[in-house]
Design a protein around this motif. Structure first.
Motif, PDB file in Angstrom:
ATOM      1  N   SER A 404       0.813  -1.221   0.000  1.00 52.85           N
ATOM      2  CA  SER A 404       0.000   0.000   0.000  1.00 52.85           C
ATOM      3  C   SER A 404       0.844   1.267   0.000  1.00 52.85           C
ATOM      4  CB  SER A 404      -0.936   0.006   1.212  1.00 52.85           C
ATOM      5  OG  SER A 404      -0.182  -0.057   2.420  1.00 52.85           O
ATOM      6  N   GLY A 405       2.037   1.200   0.581  1.00 55.90           N
ATOM      7  CA  GLY A 405       2.899   2.372   0.629  1.00 55.90           C
ATOM      8  C   GLY A 405       3.478   2.782  -0.710  1.00 55.90           C
ATOM      9  N   MET A 406       3.326   1.924  -1.726  1.00 56.15           N
ATOM     10  CA  MET A 406       3.826   2.239  -3.062  1.00 56.15           C
ATOM     11  C   MET A 406       2.726   2.792  -3.962  1.00 56.15           C
ATOM     12  SD  MET A 406       7.099   1.353  -3.074  1.00 56.15           S
ATOM     13  CE  MET A 406       7.726   0.732  -4.638  1.00 56.15           C
ATOM     14  N   ALA A 407       1.529   2.919  -3.431  1.00 52.89           N
ATOM     15  CA  ALA A 407       0.401   3.388  -4.241  1.00 52.89           C
ATOM     16  C   ALA A 407       0.642   4.805  -4.741  1.00 52.89           C
ATOM     17  CB  ALA A 407      -0.888   3.355  -3.411  1.00 52.89           C
ATOM     18  N   GLY A 408       0.167   5.075  -5.953  1.00 48.21           N
ATOM     19  CA  GLY A 408       0.260   6.418  -6.515  1.00 48.21           C
ATOM     20  C   GLY A 408       1.548   6.721  -7.249  1.00 48.21           C
ATOM     21  N   LEU A 409       2.470   5.761  -7.295  1.00 49.02           N
ATOM     22  CA  LEU A 409       3.744   5.972  -7.996  1.00 49.02           C
ATOM     23  C   LEU A 409       3.627   5.492  -9.440  1.00 49.02           C
ATOM     24  CD1 LEU A 409       6.320   4.695  -5.335  1.00 49.02           C
ATOM     25  CD2 LEU A 409       5.548   7.050  -5.713  1.00 49.02           C
ATOM     26  N   THR A 410       4.296   6.193 -10.332  1.00 47.24           N
ATOM     27  CA  THR A 410       4.398   5.706 -11.706  1.00 47.24           C
ATOM     28  C   THR A 410       5.338   4.507 -11.709  1.00 47.24           C
ATOM     29  OG1 THR A 410       6.319   7.070 -12.253  1.00 47.24           O
ATOM     30  CG2 THR A 410       4.133   8.077 -12.540  1.00 47.24           C
ATOM     31  N   PRO A 411       5.323   3.690 -12.773  1.00 50.68           N
ATOM     32  CA  PRO A 411       6.243   2.533 -12.818  1.00 50.68           C
ATOM     33  C   PRO A 411       7.708   2.913 -12.621  1.00 50.68           C
ATOM     34  CG  PRO A 411       4.560   2.304 -14.504  1.00 50.68           C
ATOM     35  CD  PRO A 411       4.371   3.673 -13.904  1.00 50.68           C
ATOM     36  N   SER A 412       8.146   4.007 -13.242  1.00 54.95           N
ATOM     37  CA  SER A 412       9.557   4.407 -13.097  1.00 54.95           C
ATOM     38  C   SER A 412       9.845   4.889 -11.679  1.00 54.95           C
ATOM     39  CB  SER A 412       9.919   5.489 -14.123  1.00 54.95           C
ATOM     40  OG  SER A 412       9.181   6.674 -13.889  1.00 54.95           O
ATOM     41  N   GLU A 413       8.893   5.605 -11.062  1.00 55.26           N
ATOM     42  CA  GLU A 413       9.075   6.058  -9.678  1.00 55.26           C
ATOM     43  C   GLU A 413       9.122   4.865  -8.731  1.00 55.26           C
ATOM     44  OE1 GLU A 413       6.875  10.451  -9.770  1.00 55.26           O
ATOM     45  OE2 GLU A 413       5.723   8.655  -9.224  1.00 55.26           O
ATOM     46  N   ALA A 414       8.260   3.886  -8.968  1.00 54.90           N
ATOM     47  CA  ALA A 414       8.240   2.698  -8.112  1.00 54.90           C
ATOM     48  C   ALA A 414       9.563   1.942  -8.194  1.00 54.90           C
ATOM     49  CB  ALA A 414       7.077   1.787  -8.513  1.00 54.90           C
ATOM     50  N   ARG A 415      10.109   1.813  -9.406  1.00 54.20           N
ATOM     51  CA  ARG A 415      11.410   1.143  -9.553  1.00 54.20           C
ATOM     52  C   ARG A 415      12.498   1.909  -8.824  1.00 54.20           C
ATOM     53  NH1 ARG A 415       9.379   0.318 -14.831  1.00 54.20           N
ATOM     54  NH2 ARG A 415      10.479   2.154 -15.610  1.00 54.20           N
ATOM     55  N   ARG A 416      12.463   3.225  -8.917  1.00 57.22           N
ATOM     56  CA  ARG A 416      13.475   4.043  -8.244  1.00 57.22           C
ATOM     57  C   ARG A 416      13.388   3.881  -6.726  1.00 57.22           C
ATOM     58  NH1 ARG A 416      13.626  10.342  -9.633  1.00 57.22           N
ATOM     59  NH2 ARG A 416      14.001   9.394 -11.667  1.00 57.22           N
ATOM     60  N   VAL A 417      12.176   4.005  -6.194  1.00 54.79           N
ATOM     61  CA  VAL A 417      11.988   3.865  -4.741  1.00 54.79           C
ATOM     62  C   VAL A 417      12.446   2.484  -4.283  1.00 54.79           C
ATOM     63  CG1 VAL A 417      10.244   3.677  -2.921  1.00 54.79           C
ATOM     64  CG2 VAL A 417      10.153   5.575  -4.550  1.00 54.79           C
TER      65      VAL A 417
END
Length: 491
Positions: A404-417
């Motif tokens: 749930s803490g990854m919600a709202g991220l774009t695919p590239s942002e999620a990979r970076r995080v």
């Protein structure tokens, strides 16, 4: 792009080989985005429509020039209750990411624009009077030492005291008292030794100071500013409109009162007008963000200041940051992240534990909240959000895409995080004792394995036990096994 309180501005520029900026195109539309905001708390629909029309035109110009864009909004939108609706409309209708910057970030950008290429040891005092706020900065070279944003602006004061018409002696007395009260509440009682001449960077200051000195030109001293305030206040509105641009004439008395008050409070002898400001700072900031060789510690310094405010364990934070950056550098070919995110990892590492100031239990969640809501000059809102997410994942749940803490991220942002959080978790594990046992650190790559060579001054049992718990996640994110080799060094 600068969405101010008085006007919206666009500047397109091209960097030259020597690092200077050549202006290609400028526009200024005095649509008064802040009109009514400081009395009603909202941007009226008709004002929002004017703003959207202007920004759509600006966006088309930027697309034509294939420009890299940073668009910011300042005091008026900061205080508008409907700012999220405006930002959403700008994204949907103009295709722009409009960033509502904090007062300190506004001051930093103004400082960068005015002081670009100043000698590294030159001391400066900067004042900028906008429609909704006044920014004050003390700087060495280009780098701000202190930043303040005051809730004093020429439009704000005009609306509160209704000074667009004739100004009575009582009104003038109340305005001066109000300005002094805000100055005493916002600026510290004791300031370091300041330059005797302040730099004034806004159109309001240019108009007030130009009127104060008259045809003689030069810097405007405090006596001249006081005389200008008295004369402008006594002047009938019709005469003010003949002397100044009509929209400037309505707010000129308030601007003069603010400049007089700030100059007196800071104890300066005079104000020197400069023709640079926020737009120039935005351009310089974009230029610096493209320069991967630039060594800038301002973000880390800002993070350390925040950590100290929350009484963090600074030795542990610095060690985790050092180890995180060593992992980032040593694994560059593996993570393939841009060098521009390296400072973001450093900030997340320095601040990963500040949530313990609220409660040790679930402190990773408190850390997220504190960073998300922090005022960190030099970071865009989205950058700060991603840093908060990285720090949030330094413990407990893994940064899985389904969490749930990854919600709202774009695919590239999620990979970076995910990648940065994995590095941060490993670095944090390698100082689990908070005693900084690892002195030196080296990364080597094999075909399907990464080995961390740890040079330690004491046993690493606790660190290794925790680091081993990150091995599975590391392989899942980076596709390689992780091994540790410990080398003892003298105390």
């Amino acid at each position: 792009m600068d969405v101010g309180t008085n006007a919206v501005r666009l500047e397109l520029a091209r960097p030259d080989a020597d690092g200077s900026l050549e202006t290609l195109h400028q526009e200024r539309d005095p649509i008064r985005p802040g009109e009514g905001v400081f009395t009603t708390g909202e941007m009226p629909p008709e004002t929002a429509d004017r703003l959207l029309s202007t920004l759509r035109r600006y966006a088309a110009l930027c697309r034509r020039h294939k420009a890299q864009v940073r668009a910011v909004a300042t005091s008026a939108l900061r205080e508008a209750r409907n700012r999220q609706d405006i930002v959403r409309r700008v994204h949907e209708e103009a295709g722009l990411e409009l960033e509502v910057v904090s007062g300190k970030e506004e001051a930093r950008l103004i400082c960068l624009g005015v002081l670009h290429r100043k000698p590294a040891n030159a001391r400066s005092l900067l004042i900028d009077i906008g429609g909704g706020s006044t920014e004050v900065a003390i700087a060495t070279g280009e780098r701000p030492d202190e930043l303040w944003s005051l809730t004093l602006g020429s439009v704000r004061l005009t609306e509160v005291f209704d000074t667009s018409r004739a100004v009575t002696p009582k009104q003038l007395r109340l305005m001066r008292g109000f300005v002094n009260e805000v100055l005493h509440k916002t600026l510290p009682e004791e300031l370091p030794a300041l330059p005797r001449i302040a730099l004034g960077s806004s159109g309001t200051i240019q108009a007030v100071a130009g009127y104060a000195v008259g045809e003689n030109g030069g810097n405007a001293n405090v006596r001249q500013l006081t005389q200008a305030v008295e004369t402008l206040a006594a002047m009938p509105p019709e005469r003010r409109r003949k002397r100044f641009d009509p929209r400037r004439a309505d707010i000129i008395v308030s601007g003069a009162v603010i400049l007089e008050g700030v100059a007196r409070h800071l104890g300066v002898e005079s104000v020197s007008v400069v023709n640079r400001g926020l737009r120039d700072g935005l351009l310089v900031d974009l230029l610096y963000r493209q320069d991967e060789t630039r060594d800038d510690h301002s973000l880390a310094d800002a993070a350390l200041a925040i950590g100290q405010r929350f009484f963090f364990d600074e030795k542990h934070a610095r060690q985790v940051a050092r180890l995180s950056l060593a992992l980032f550098d040593g694994l560059a070919s593996l993570h393939q992240l841009p060098l521009s995110v390296r400072p973001h990892l450093e900030v997340a590492a320095l601040l990963h534990d500040i949530g313990t100031a609220v409660s040790h239990e679930r402190h990773h969640r408190h850390t997220y909240y504190l960073i998300h809501n922090a005022d960190i000059p030099g970071l865009a809102d989205r950058e700060r959000e991603l840093i908060a997410r990285v720090a949030r994942y330094h413990r407990r749940s893994q940064p899985e895409l389904s969490h749930s803490g990854m919600a709202g991220l774009t695919p590239s942002e999620a990979r970076r995080v995910r990648k940065l959080a994995t590095l941060l978790r490993l670095a944090n594990a390698l100082d689990h004792s908070h005693h900084q046992p690892i002195r030196e650190f080296k990364v080597t790559h094999g075909r399907d394995i990464v080995t961390l060579h740890l040079h330690a001054r004491q046993p690493l049992d606790l660190e290794l036990w925790n680091a081993e718990r990150e091995v599975v996640a590391f392989r899942k994110v980076f596709g390689k096994r992780l091994a540790f080799q410990v080398h003892s060094v003298g105390r």
